[in-house]
Structures are given as structure tokens and as C-alpha cells.
Design a protein around this motif. Sequence first.
Motif, PDB file in Angstrom:
ATOM      1  N   SER A   1      90.733  62.232  67.320  1.00  0.00           N
ATOM      2  CA  SER A   1      90.141  62.710  68.570  1.00  0.00           C
ATOM      3  C   SER A   1      88.635  62.480  68.648  1.00  0.00           C
ATOM      4  O   SER A   1      88.038  62.678  69.696  1.00  0.00           O
ATOM      5  CB  SER A   1      90.435  64.206  68.751  1.00  0.00           C
ATOM      6  N   GLY A   2      88.021  62.047  67.554  1.00  0.00           N
ATOM      7  CA  GLY A   2      86.580  61.795  67.550  1.00  0.00           C
ATOM      8  C   GLY A   2      86.246  60.369  67.946  1.00  0.00           C
ATOM      9  O   GLY A   2      87.091  59.624  68.461  1.00  0.00           O
ATOM     10  N   LYS A   3      85.004  59.986  67.691  1.00  0.00           N
ATOM     11  CA  LYS A   3      84.556  58.618  67.976  1.00  0.00           C
ATOM     12  C   LYS A   3      85.277  57.646  67.047  1.00  0.00           C
ATOM     13  O   LYS A   3      85.321  57.836  65.834  1.00  0.00           O
ATOM     14  CB  LYS A   3      83.044  58.528  67.761  1.00  0.00           C
ATOM     15  N   LEU A   4      85.843  56.599  67.646  1.00  0.00           N
ATOM     16  CA  LEU A   4      86.593  55.627  66.843  1.00  0.00           C
ATOM     17  C   LEU A   4      85.643  54.734  66.057  1.00  0.00           C
ATOM     18  O   LEU A   4      84.615  54.292  66.583  1.00  0.00           O
ATOM     19  CB  LEU A   4      87.491  54.778  67.740  1.00  0.00           C
ATOM     20  N   PRO A   5      85.980  54.442  64.796  1.00  0.00           N
ATOM     21  CA  PRO A   5      85.130  53.549  63.994  1.00  0.00           C
ATOM     22  C   PRO A   5      85.236  52.110  64.482  1.00  0.00           C
ATOM     23  O   PRO A   5      86.198  51.728  65.149  1.00  0.00           O
ATOM     24  CB  PRO A   5      85.695  53.702  62.586  1.00  0.00           C
ATOM     25  N   SER A   6      84.247  51.311  64.129  1.00  0.00           N
ATOM     26  CA  SER A   6      84.225  49.916  64.580  1.00  0.00           C
ATOM     27  C   SER A   6      85.155  49.047  63.732  1.00  0.00           C
ATOM     28  O   SER A   6      85.480  49.372  62.589  1.00  0.00           O
ATOM     29  CB  SER A   6      82.798  49.372  64.525  1.00  0.00           C
ATOM     30  N   ILE A   7      85.570  47.933  64.331  1.00  0.00           N
ATOM     31  CA  ILE A   7      86.424  46.969  63.652  1.00  0.00           C
ATOM     32  C   ILE A   7      85.697  46.470  62.397  1.00  0.00           C
ATOM     33  O   ILE A   7      84.495  46.248  62.423  1.00  0.00           O
ATOM     34  CB  ILE A   7      86.759  45.769  64.581  1.00  0.00           C
ATOM     35  N   THR A   8      86.425  46.287  61.326  1.00  0.00           N
ATOM     36  CA  THR A   8      86.001  45.848  59.981  1.00  0.00           C
ATOM     37  C   THR A   8      85.215  46.908  59.206  1.00  0.00           C
ATOM     38  O   THR A   8      84.821  46.656  58.080  1.00  0.00           O
ATOM     39  CB  THR A   8      85.209  44.514  59.959  1.00  0.00           C
ATOM     40  N   SER A   9      85.024  48.100  59.763  1.00  0.00           N
ATOM     41  CA  SER A   9      84.364  49.133  58.960  1.00  0.00           C
ATOM     42  C   SER A   9      85.383  49.728  57.989  1.00  0.00           C
ATOM     43  O   SER A   9      86.587  49.778  58.269  1.00  0.00           O
ATOM     44  CB  SER A   9      83.759  50.217  59.850  1.00  0.00           C
ATOM     45  N   VAL A  10      84.883  50.142  56.835  1.00  0.00           N
ATOM     46  CA  VAL A  10      85.733  50.763  55.824  1.00  0.00           C
ATOM     47  C   VAL A  10      85.591  52.273  55.983  1.00  0.00           C
ATOM     48  O   VAL A  10      84.484  52.799  55.997  1.00  0.00           O
ATOM     49  CB  VAL A  10      85.327  50.334  54.404  1.00  0.00           C
ATOM     50  N   VAL A  11      86.727  52.954  56.127  1.00  0.00           N
ATOM     51  CA  VAL A  11      86.699  54.391  56.365  1.00  0.00           C
ATOM     52  C   VAL A  11      87.666  55.132  55.445  1.00  0.00           C
ATOM     53  O   VAL A  11      88.645  54.562  54.964  1.00  0.00           O
ATOM     54  CB  VAL A  11      87.035  54.748  57.835  1.00  0.00           C
ATOM     55  N   LYS A  12      87.350  56.401  55.225  1.00  0.00           N
ATOM     56  CA  LYS A  12      88.264  57.302  54.523  1.00  0.00           C
ATOM     57  C   LYS A  12      88.772  58.292  55.552  1.00  0.00           C
ATOM     58  O   LYS A  12      87.990  58.950  56.238  1.00  0.00           O
ATOM     59  CB  LYS A  12      87.542  58.032  53.397  1.00  0.00           C
TER      60      LYS A  12
END
Length: 125
Positions: A90-101
Motif C-alpha cells: 500500500s506504500g510507494k512502489l519501489p523502482s524497477i531494478t531496485s533491490v528490496v527486502k
Amino acid sequence: MTGSVQKACFVVFTTAILATILIAGPVLAAAPLEVDAVKFSKSFPNTLEVVGVVARRHTSAGTFSLIDREEFRKCRSVGCAKFLLPVRWSGKLPSITSVVKVKGAVRETKEGKFIFAESVEAVDK
């Protein structure tokens, strides 16, 4: 109670506490799973953490998809992945190719496995 009985009780009590602590060992946080580990797993804890590379974003649906970091490292593209793990956030979506946990619950849906995220944070590649 005599002194020797008190001493014996103290020794037994102390030994039991120390044995419990030593057997249990320290509590360590589990390392986040890679996307491929989720792909092949049959059951999951209530909440888990998954690390992956963002491959797709669907802003209107509030979802994004992760691919495995090793797969991204090999092909250097988000388009070559055979397995995408969708995440509802529900928050801000991360950008393409970013690495997230991502921390959340994995659920089986009619579309397959889906993570319902509680938190999403960027991590070093």
C-alpha cells in the motif's frame, strides 16, 4: 532447612537455569529468503522476509513483482526471469531494478503465490 540442603537446592536450581539457557542458545534473526527459495517452498511461517529485484510495477493495483537476485545477476535484465513473485503493497512502489527486502505473509491465490507486505525497504545489491 539446613545449610547443606539450601546449598543443594541452589546448585540444582542454578544448573537447571544455565542448562536451559545454554541448550536454547542465542536467538538469531532468520536471514531473508531469496525469491527462488519462496518459489520452491511448500509452507511458510506466518511472517517472513524476502529479498529480490523489482521487475514489474502495477501502480493502479498497488503491486510489484520480484525476481531472484542471482537470476538478475546472470542475465542483467528483469525481462529474462521465468518466475515473478508478486507483492501487494500500500506504500510507494519501489523502482524497477531496485533491490528490496519485503516483510509480509505469503499466501496462495488463484494466480499463485503472493506476498502481502507489511514493509518494503531498499537494500544494497
